[in-house]
Write a protein that holds these residues in place. Structure first.
Motif, PDB file in Angstrom:
ATOM      1  N   GLY A  52       0.778  -1.236   0.000  1.00  0.00           N
ATOM      2  CA  GLY A  52       0.000   0.000   0.000  1.00  0.00           C
ATOM      3  C   GLY A  52       0.810   1.288   0.000  1.00  0.00           C
ATOM      4  N   PHE A  53       2.125   1.181  -0.208  1.00  0.00           N
ATOM      5  CA  PHE A  53       2.977   2.376  -0.253  1.00  0.00           C
ATOM      6  C   PHE A  53       3.351   2.693  -1.705  1.00  0.00           C
ATOM      7  N   LYS A  54       3.502   3.979  -1.989  1.00  0.00           N
ATOM      8  CA  LYS A  54       4.037   4.369  -3.295  1.00  0.00           C
ATOM      9  C   LYS A  54       5.504   3.953  -3.312  1.00  0.00           C
ATOM     10  N   LYS A  55       5.952   3.276  -4.359  1.00  0.00           N
ATOM     11  CA  LYS A  55       7.328   2.747  -4.361  1.00  0.00           C
ATOM     12  C   LYS A  55       8.377   3.856  -4.249  1.00  0.00           C
ATOM     13  N   THR A  56       8.080   5.018  -4.821  1.00  0.00           N
ATOM     14  CA  THR A  56       8.961   6.176  -4.672  1.00  0.00           C
ATOM     15  C   THR A  56       8.113   7.353  -4.221  1.00  0.00           C
ATOM     16  N   GLU A  57       8.392   7.859  -3.023  1.00  0.00           N
ATOM     17  CA  GLU A  57       7.633   8.992  -2.520  1.00  0.00           C
ATOM     18  C   GLU A  57       8.296  10.312  -2.933  1.00  0.00           C
ATOM     19  N   LYS A  58       7.716  11.416  -2.489  1.00  0.00           N
ATOM     20  CA  LYS A  58       8.087  12.741  -2.998  1.00  0.00           C
ATOM     21  C   LYS A  58       9.542  13.124  -2.739  1.00  0.00           C
ATOM     22  N   PHE A  59      10.120  12.668  -1.619  1.00  0.00           N
ATOM     23  CA  PHE A  59      11.488  13.109  -1.293  1.00  0.00           C
ATOM     24  C   PHE A  59      12.496  12.576  -2.305  1.00  0.00           C
ATOM     25  N   GLN A 202       8.667  22.364   0.182  1.00  0.00           N
ATOM     26  CA  GLN A 202       9.908  22.944   0.690  1.00  0.00           C
ATOM     27  C   GLN A 202      10.582  21.954   1.635  1.00  0.00           C
ATOM     28  N   THR A 203      11.901  21.930   1.624  1.00  0.00           N
ATOM     29  CA  THR A 203      12.639  21.076   2.564  1.00  0.00           C
ATOM     30  C   THR A 203      12.406  21.574   3.989  1.00  0.00           C
ATOM     31  N   LYS A 347       9.206  10.917   8.177  1.00  0.00           N
ATOM     32  CA  LYS A 347       7.980  11.333   7.471  1.00  0.00           C
ATOM     33  C   LYS A 347       8.089  12.768   6.952  1.00  0.00           C
ATOM     34  N   GLU A 348       8.779  13.614   7.707  1.00  0.00           N
ATOM     35  CA  GLU A 348       8.867  15.040   7.355  1.00  0.00           C
ATOM     36  C   GLU A 348      10.030  15.366   6.413  1.00  0.00           C
ATOM     37  N   THR A 349      11.039  14.489   6.355  1.00  0.00           N
ATOM     38  CA  THR A 349      12.262  14.847   5.604  1.00  0.00           C
ATOM     39  C   THR A 349      12.758  13.781   4.631  1.00  0.00           C
ATOM     40  N   GLY A 350      12.320  12.528   4.777  1.00  0.00           N
ATOM     41  CA  GLY A 350      12.870  11.446   3.955  1.00  0.00           C
ATOM     42  C   GLY A 350      14.230  10.972   4.435  1.00  0.00           C
ATOM     43  N   TRP A 351      14.629  11.453   5.616  1.00  0.00           N
ATOM     44  CA  TRP A 351      15.949  11.094   6.166  1.00  0.00           C
ATOM     45  C   TRP A 351      15.817  10.563   7.585  1.00  0.00           C
ATOM     46  N   MET A 352      16.680   9.635   7.961  1.00  0.00           N
ATOM     47  CA  MET A 352      16.816   9.192   9.350  1.00  0.00           C
ATOM     48  C   MET A 352      18.243   8.718   9.560  1.00  0.00           C
ATOM     49  N   TRP A 372       8.259  -7.744   8.984  1.00  0.00           N
ATOM     50  CA  TRP A 372       9.365  -6.823   8.715  1.00  0.00           C
ATOM     51  C   TRP A 372       9.341  -6.281   7.290  1.00  0.00           C
ATOM     52  N   ARG A 373       8.732  -7.031   6.368  1.00  0.00           N
ATOM     53  CA  ARG A 373       8.705  -6.587   4.961  1.00  0.00           C
ATOM     54  C   ARG A 373       7.865  -5.323   4.787  1.00  0.00           C
ATOM     55  N   ILE A 374       6.874  -5.127   5.684  1.00  0.00           N
ATOM     56  CA  ILE A 374       6.055  -3.906   5.627  1.00  0.00           C
ATOM     57  C   ILE A 374       6.936  -2.704   5.989  1.00  0.00           C
ATOM     58  N   GLY A 375       7.738  -2.855   7.046  1.00  0.00           N
ATOM     59  CA  GLY A 375       8.670  -1.792   7.440  1.00  0.00           C
ATOM     60  C   GLY A 375       9.671  -1.502   6.342  1.00  0.00           C
ATOM     61  N   ALA A 376      10.184  -2.560   5.715  1.00  0.00           N
ATOM     62  CA  ALA A 376      11.158  -2.402   4.628  1.00  0.00           C
ATOM     63  C   ALA A 376      10.522  -1.693   3.434  1.00  0.00           C
ATOM     64  N   ALA A 377       9.269  -2.020   3.143  1.00  0.00           N
ATOM     65  CA  ALA A 377       8.561  -1.388   2.014  1.00  0.00           C
ATOM     66  C   ALA A 377       8.308   0.093   2.292  1.00  0.00           C
ATOM     67  N   TYR A 378       8.009   0.427   3.556  1.00  0.00           N
ATOM     68  CA  TYR A 378       7.814   1.838   3.904  1.00  0.00           C
ATOM     69  C   TYR A 378       9.125   2.608   3.743  1.00  0.00           C
ATOM     70  N   PHE A 379      10.212   2.024   4.204  1.00  0.00           N
ATOM     71  CA  PHE A 379      11.534   2.651   4.022  1.00  0.00           C
ATOM     72  C   PHE A 379      11.836   2.823   2.532  1.00  0.00           C
ATOM     73  N   GLU A 380      11.526   1.795   1.745  1.00  0.00           N
ATOM     74  CA  GLU A 380      11.760   1.864   0.301  1.00  0.00           C
ATOM     75  C   GLU A 380      11.025   3.059  -0.297  1.00  0.00           C
ATOM     76  N   SER A 381       9.821   3.282   0.162  1.00  0.00           N
ATOM     77  CA  SER A 381       8.990   4.353  -0.353  1.00  0.00           C
ATOM     78  C   SER A 381       9.557   5.734  -0.029  1.00  0.00           C
ATOM     79  N   ILE A 382       9.979   5.909   1.205  1.00  0.00           N
ATOM     80  CA  ILE A 382      10.179   7.278   1.701  1.00  0.00           C
ATOM     81  C   ILE A 382      11.640   7.724   1.834  1.00  0.00           C
ATOM     82  N   LEU A 383      12.562   6.781   1.942  1.00  0.00           N
ATOM     83  CA  LEU A 383      13.961   7.169   2.176  1.00  0.00           C
ATOM     84  C   LEU A 383      14.601   7.829   0.954  1.00  0.00           C
ATOM     85  N   LEU A 384      15.298   8.923   1.191  1.00  0.00           N
ATOM     86  CA  LEU A 384      16.090   9.574   0.153  1.00  0.00           C
ATOM     87  C   LEU A 384      17.192   8.650  -0.367  1.00  0.00           C
TER      88      LEU A 384
END
Length: 435
Positions: A52-59, A202-203, A347-352, A372-384
């Motif tokens: 249910g996550f977009k594979k590539t999010e806005k960041f 905006q960043t 969630k706010e920056t695409g970074w952790m 754990w694959r749900i967590g990995a998929a969320y990271f895939e979506s949002i991480l820069l």
């Protein structure tokens, strides 16, 4: 090296978005009279995945657009035209090959499932076009490491000791400018954020990664971190930080999309050590690059197993699939304030930070016992800095289905006390107003 007369090559850029130390670029230029470059914003990477996550999010989308704009400028300086499409390679590449009578396609070697499927479809259609694929995202070239990837050790320390003793790191590759006659008239546009399905943004002012995408910015950051500030000489002491732009190198987003190569970082560190001396910190950046390589080798060894719930260990745990608990974790509304602060930052920056990632992943898999694959998929979506091998390798590792022989669980409150005892990080992200 003899160029083949009246022959045209295409460099199909993937996660190798740079002109410095690029094998595909080097080979295309040196073997053919004419060279065209192409990049696809493949629509499948902007779709919703099975969780249910977009594979590539806005960041990462914005970072990618900036990267491609920079690549286009840098290639133009070499008199190479970069064509860009918001289409799949299998739809557009055959048309390009026909229009320009392309003889050979040069691209980065990929081995994960989605990329292999794309390659297979293309090779079926383009039977008269030669494909040259090169491993170009490693510090240690795979051909120098093993002739049989099933022999890659499952314990990182064993792997590290073996390669550091036996394998040398290759020199960087450089290319020279082509004649202006190499440029072509065809014009294409780089898609906007809106084209990709996002609103512009905006960043966040508190972001620990406020940088732009592209090789130019990557090399600027490398020079800043090594030679301008010499921060690299204290990296080992600061790398577990949580606030600010300089507690860690921040190279990973550029490394992930290949606008900076691991070899470039390595040889710059070697230059720094020659001028200013080596210490544990300068080595530790290289150590982190070896970890990055390691997860790529584990992926080469195990293939699709890195995406399976049992992981590479084939172990079956009871995993929950509670969407309310998943959403609480994503929104930073769990019972753990340290986990919450890290998740809000993401969630706010695409970074952790690396420290944050280990804690929130451990909490997700070991405390909430969520798949754990749900967590990995969320990271895939949002991480820069999403990198398929590091992301799934690390998630398996933390979840007890990967390469951690100790199967540890992080005590997040102890970690918070240790790394955020003054609440500076938590106060930054748990305030009601973020802007």
């Amino acid at each position: 090296m003899q160029k083949k007369q009246n022959s045209t090559s295409v460099i199909w850029f993937r996660n190798n978005l740079r002109i410095q130390d690029n094998t595909s670029l080097f080979k295309a230029i040196h073997h053919h009279e004419k060279t065209i470059a192409v990049y696809f914003f493949d629509p499948k990477y902007f779709e919703i995945d099975t969780f249910g996550f977009k594979k590539t999010e806005k960041f990462r989308a914005k970072f990618l657009i900036e990267t491609i704009a920079d690549l286009k400028r840098n290639l133009a300086n070499l008199n190479i035209t970069l064509l860009t499409y918001f289409k799949s390679p299998e739809e557009e590449l055959p048309k390009i090959c026909e229009q320009f009578t392309v003889e050979t396609i040069y691209t980065q070697k990929e081995w994960t499932d989605e990329e292999i499927k794309t390659n297979s479809l293309l090779k079926r259609v383009l039977q008269n076009v030669k494909f040259v694929e090169d491993f170009d995202q490693f510090l240690y070239h795979p051909n120098s490491v093993s002739k049989d990837f099933s022999n890659i050790p499952d314990v990182f320390t064993t792997f590290k000791k073996g390669i550091e003793k036996k394998v040398t790191i290759e020199s960087e590759i450089s290319v020279s400018k082509l004649a202006e006659t190499n440029l072509i008239d065809t014009k294409t546009a780089i898609p906007t954020l809106k084209d990709l399905g996002f609103e512009d943004f905006q960043t966040n002012r508190n972001s620990a990664f406020p940088f732009r995408g592209g090789e130019t910015e990557a090399l600027k950051r490398l020079d800043y971190y090594l030679f301008e500030t010499k921060k690299v000489s204290v990296y080992k002491n600061t790398r577990n930080g949580l606030v600010g732009i300089d507690y860690s190198t921040k190279f990973s987003p550029w490394l992930a999309n290949g606008s900076l190569s691991a070899k470039t970082i390595y040889w710059k560190i070697k230059q720094f050590e020659k001028e200013f001396g080596s210490n544990e910190s300068t080595y530790w950046v290289i150590f982190e690059l070896i970890w990055r390589d390691y997860f790529k080798f584990i992926s080469l060894k195990y293939g699709y197993k890195i995406f399976k719930i049992e992981g590479i260990l084939d172990v079956s745990y009871h995993w929950n699939n509670n969407s309310k608990a998943v959403n609480s974790w994503i929104e930073g509304k769990t019972k753990d304030d340290f986990v919450n602060a890290n998740m809000i930052e993401l969630k706010e920056t695409g970074w952790m930070s690396n420290r944050g990632r280990q804690n929130v992943a451990s909490y997700f898999a070991k405390e909430l016992l969520l798949d754990w694959r749900i967590g990995a998929a969320y990271f895939e979506s949002i991480l820069l800095d999403y990198d398929v091998h590091s992301n799934y390798g690390n998630w398996m590792y933390v979840s007890g289905v990967g390469n951690d022989p100790r199967d540890r669980k992080f005590n997040t409150q102890f970690q918070a006390q240790n790394y955020d005892g003054n609440y500076k990080f938590r106060n930054l992200w748990l305030e009601k107003t973020l802007f």
